[in-house]
Motif scaffolding. Structure first.
Motif, mmCIF file in Angstrom:
data_model
loop_
_atom_site.group_PDB
_atom_site.id
_atom_site.type_symbol
_atom_site.label_atom_id
_atom_site.label_comp_id
_atom_site.label_asym_id
_atom_site.label_seq_id
_atom_site.Cartn_x
_atom_site.Cartn_y
_atom_site.Cartn_z
ATOM 1 N N GLY A 23 38.036 60.806 51.209
ATOM 2 C CA GLY A 23 37.130 61.705 50.507
ATOM 3 C C GLY A 23 35.762 61.097 50.266
ATOM 4 O O GLY A 23 34.851 61.773 49.826
ATOM 5 N N ALA A 24 35.621 59.798 50.541
ATOM 6 C CA ALA A 24 34.335 59.122 50.349
ATOM 7 C C ALA A 24 33.705 58.843 51.675
ATOM 8 O O ALA A 24 32.753 58.135 51.816
ATOM 9 C CB ALA A 24 34.532 57.826 49.578
ATOM 10 N N LYS A 25 33.764 59.606 52.511
ATOM 11 C CA LYS A 25 33.343 59.351 53.876
ATOM 12 C C LYS A 25 32.286 58.380 53.809
ATOM 13 O O LYS A 25 31.576 57.992 54.338
ATOM 14 C CB LYS A 25 33.015 60.552 54.592
ATOM 15 N N LYS A 142 37.150 41.960 49.130
ATOM 16 C CA LYS A 142 38.572 41.864 48.818
ATOM 17 C C LYS A 142 38.897 42.445 47.442
ATOM 18 O O LYS A 142 39.990 42.228 46.908
ATOM 19 C CB LYS A 142 39.014 40.400 48.877
ATOM 20 N N LYS A 143 37.955 43.172 46.848
ATOM 21 C CA LYS A 143 38.168 43.690 45.506
ATOM 22 C C LYS A 143 39.023 44.967 45.509
ATOM 23 O O LYS A 143 39.114 45.672 46.501
ATOM 24 C CB LYS A 143 36.821 43.971 44.841
ATOM 25 N N TRP A 144 39.614 45.219 44.342
ATOM 26 C CA TRP A 144 40.373 46.442 44.140
ATOM 27 C C TRP A 144 39.425 47.560 43.717
ATOM 28 O O TRP A 144 38.478 47.316 42.964
ATOM 29 C CB TRP A 144 41.419 46.258 43.045
ATOM 30 N N ALA A 145 39.697 48.768 44.149
ATOM 31 C CA ALA A 145 38.933 49.937 43.708
ATOM 32 C C ALA A 145 39.761 50.662 42.655
ATOM 33 O O ALA A 145 40.875 51.116 42.933
ATOM 34 C CB ALA A 145 38.648 50.868 44.879
ATOM 35 N N LYS A 146 39.248 50.748 41.428
ATOM 36 C CA LYS A 146 39.931 51.514 40.382
ATOM 37 C C LYS A 146 39.600 52.984 40.595
ATOM 38 O O LYS A 146 38.432 53.357 40.681
ATOM 39 C CB LYS A 146 39.474 51.079 38.993
ATOM 40 N N GLN A 152 42.503 63.577 43.477
ATOM 41 C CA GLN A 152 43.860 63.938 43.854
ATOM 42 C C GLN A 152 44.326 63.259 45.130
ATOM 43 O O GLN A 152 45.467 62.796 45.235
ATOM 44 C CB GLN A 152 43.989 65.455 44.004
ATOM 45 N N ASP A 153 43.455 63.189 46.146
ATOM 46 C CA ASP A 153 43.864 62.590 47.416
ATOM 47 C C ASP A 153 44.315 61.153 47.229
ATOM 48 O O ASP A 153 45.364 60.741 47.721
ATOM 49 C CB ASP A 153 42.719 62.640 48.432
ATOM 50 N N LEU A 154 43.516 60.369 46.522
ATOM 51 C CA LEU A 154 43.853 58.963 46.332
ATOM 52 C C LEU A 154 45.010 58.793 45.353
ATOM 53 O O LEU A 154 45.846 57.908 45.526
ATOM 54 C CB LEU A 154 42.624 58.188 45.857
ATOM 55 N N SER A 155 45.075 59.632 44.334
ATOM 56 C CA SER A 155 46.175 59.543 43.381
ATOM 57 C C SER A 155 47.510 59.862 44.045
ATOM 58 O O SER A 155 48.560 59.345 43.648
ATOM 59 C CB SER A 155 45.947 60.497 42.205
ATOM 60 N N ASP A 156 47.475 60.716 45.076
ATOM 61 C CA ASP A 156 48.704 61.057 45.785
ATOM 62 C C ASP A 156 49.334 59.857 46.485
ATOM 63 O O ASP A 156 50.507 59.893 46.858
ATOM 64 C CB ASP A 156 48.431 62.158 46.817
ATOM 65 N N LEU A 157 48.565 58.804 46.667
ATOM 66 C CA LEU A 157 49.118 57.594 47.270
ATOM 67 C C LEU A 157 50.245 57.018 46.423
ATOM 68 O O LEU A 157 51.086 56.268 46.915
ATOM 69 C CB LEU A 157 48.015 56.539 47.432
ATOM 70 N N PHE A 158 50.270 57.380 45.143
ATOM 71 C CA PHE A 158 51.244 56.808 44.223
ATOM 72 C C PHE A 158 52.451 57.717 44.008
ATOM 73 O O PHE A 158 53.272 57.462 43.131
ATOM 74 C CB PHE A 158 50.559 56.517 42.876
ATOM 75 N N ALA A 159 52.571 58.758 44.826
ATOM 76 C CA ALA A 159 53.636 59.742 44.637
ATOM 77 C C ALA A 159 55.027 59.141 44.771
ATOM 78 O O ALA A 159 55.987 59.632 44.181
ATOM 79 C CB ALA A 159 53.470 60.891 45.628
ATOM 80 N N ALA A 237 39.531 41.483 35.913
ATOM 81 C CA ALA A 237 38.368 42.378 35.849
ATOM 82 C C ALA A 237 37.341 42.055 36.923
ATOM 83 O O ALA A 237 36.703 42.953 37.482
ATOM 84 C CB ALA A 237 37.733 42.295 34.464
ATOM 85 N N LYS A 238 37.165 40.776 37.247
ATOM 86 C CA LYS A 238 36.172 40.372 38.241
ATOM 87 C C LYS A 238 36.550 40.822 39.645
ATOM 88 O O LYS A 238 35.702 40.828 40.557
ATOM 89 C CB LYS A 238 36.001 38.850 38.218
ATOM 90 N N ASP A 239 37.805 41.203 39.820
ATOM 91 C CA ASP A 239 38.281 41.624 41.142
ATOM 92 C C ASP A 239 38.391 43.135 41.271
ATOM 93 O O ASP A 239 39.026 43.636 42.200
ATOM 94 C CB ASP A 239 39.652 40.998 41.421
ATOM 95 N N VAL A 240 37.755 43.871 40.343
ATOM 96 C CA VAL A 240 37.869 45.339 40.325
ATOM 97 C C VAL A 240 36.499 45.999 40.389
ATOM 98 O O VAL A 240 35.540 45.551 39.746
ATOM 99 C CB VAL A 240 38.589 45.802 39.045
ATOM 100 N N VAL A 241 36.413 47.066 41.180
ATOM 101 C CA VAL A 241 35.212 47.894 41.264
ATOM 102 C C VAL A 241 35.599 49.311 40.868
ATOM 103 O O VAL A 241 36.624 49.832 41.320
ATOM 104 C CB VAL A 241 34.630 47.910 42.691
ATOM 105 N N ASP A 242 34.827 49.945 39.984
ATOM 106 C CA ASP A 242 35.070 51.332 39.600
ATOM 107 C C ASP A 242 34.617 52.227 40.754
ATOM 108 O O ASP A 242 33.435 52.349 41.032
ATOM 109 C CB ASP A 242 34.309 51.678 38.321
ATOM 110 N N PHE A 243 35.581 52.866 41.418
ATOM 111 C CA PHE A 243 35.263 53.619 42.631
ATOM 112 C C PHE A 243 34.409 54.840 42.339
ATOM 113 O O PHE A 243 33.552 55.217 43.137
ATOM 114 C CB PHE A 243 36.558 54.032 43.336
ATOM 115 N N ASP A 244 34.620 55.493 41.195
ATOM 116 C CA ASP A 244 33.807 56.661 40.843
ATOM 117 C C ASP A 244 32.342 56.269 40.684
ATOM 118 O O ASP A 244 31.432 56.964 41.161
ATOM 119 C CB ASP A 244 34.302 57.287 39.533
#
Length: 249
Positions: A23-25, A142-146, A152-159, A237-244
């Protein structure tokens, strides 16, 4: 929500999210044998003599009592092989999901009510495309995207953390053959009478699910490591990026 085309309901919206873009093309490994035989050897005594729906209910209760487990294997969705290796503890989940040979791999992590993803460079390139993909690779590293639950598309990964859906059946459950599966004595539960799609339940030790397999479309998921500490922890926290914030949503 989409499901794989086998009778047993498996919420692989994972595939939808990966195949449709953001969704973030490793498929060997853990077997259910050690987990199933580590429990009380008499706990599942007579399980094979019970009606099919009672066996399924007992299996649901056993895995919920264990709280944690591992789910590993592959399934076929729309001609693509979805491979996953997930460690779960209630609503917490940690692991990897990949689609085919050229869609990339995504690490997922749900902990403390938050959701994170860490796709590899191929995923960003394929789903965001061209320069946008390259830019995301450089920005994320190598960071995580919060991610937000509203995505919905990305949250569905956790179904797949939804155990009630994972062990749900689409029709009347009946009993099939009894045999040794991955080193465990087990009975097959059939959904809607199909003999090609089976959920195997241990008949010795706790009545844990052992294997979910589909001969119709191909693939299987193995259950293991029941009740074990899965080592699910929030990233620093240093390994996380807020994706929004990153994408301006």
């Amino acid at each position: 929500m989409r499901t794989v085309p086998i009778k047993w309901v498996i919420p692989v919206a994972v595939a939808a999210a990966l195949l449709a873009g953001c969704g973030a093309k490793d498929d060997g490994g853990a077997t259910p044998a050690a987990a199933a035989t580590s429990a009380s050897p008499t706990a599942a005594a007579g399980i094979a003599d019970k009606p099919a729906d009672e066996i399924l209910a007992d299996s649901r209760a056993a895995i919920k009592e264990a709280k944690s487990y591992r789910l590993k294997g592959s399934l076929v969705e729309e001609g693509e092989t979805i491979t996953m290796d997930l460690k779960l503890n209630g609503n917490e989940v940690m692991g990897k999901v990949s689609v085919g040979k050229d869609q990339g791999t995504v690490e997922i992590l749900a902990v403390d009510g938050l959701q994170f993803i860490r796709p590899d460079a191929k995923f960003w390139t394929v789903n965001a495309g061209g320069e946008a993909g390259k830019t995301l690779v450089q920005m994320m590293g190598k960071k995580w995207a919060k991610i937000s639950a509203k995505d919905q598309d990305l949250s569905d990964l956790f179904a797949l953390a939804n155990l009630d859906e994972l062990l749900d059946a689409g029709g009347t459950v009946t009993k099939g053959e009894t045999k040794q599966v991955n080193g465990v004595e087990a009975i097959a539960l059939l959904d809607g009478g199909s003999t090609k799609d089976k959920l195997w339940i241990a008949t010795t030790g706790e009545p844990y699910p052992v294997l979910l397999e589909s001969e119709t479309e191909g693939g299987s998921l193995a259950f293991s490591d029941f009740g074990k500490d899965q080592g699910i922890k929030a990233p620093a926290a240093k390994d996380v990026v807020d994706f929004d914030k990153l994408t301006g949503n």
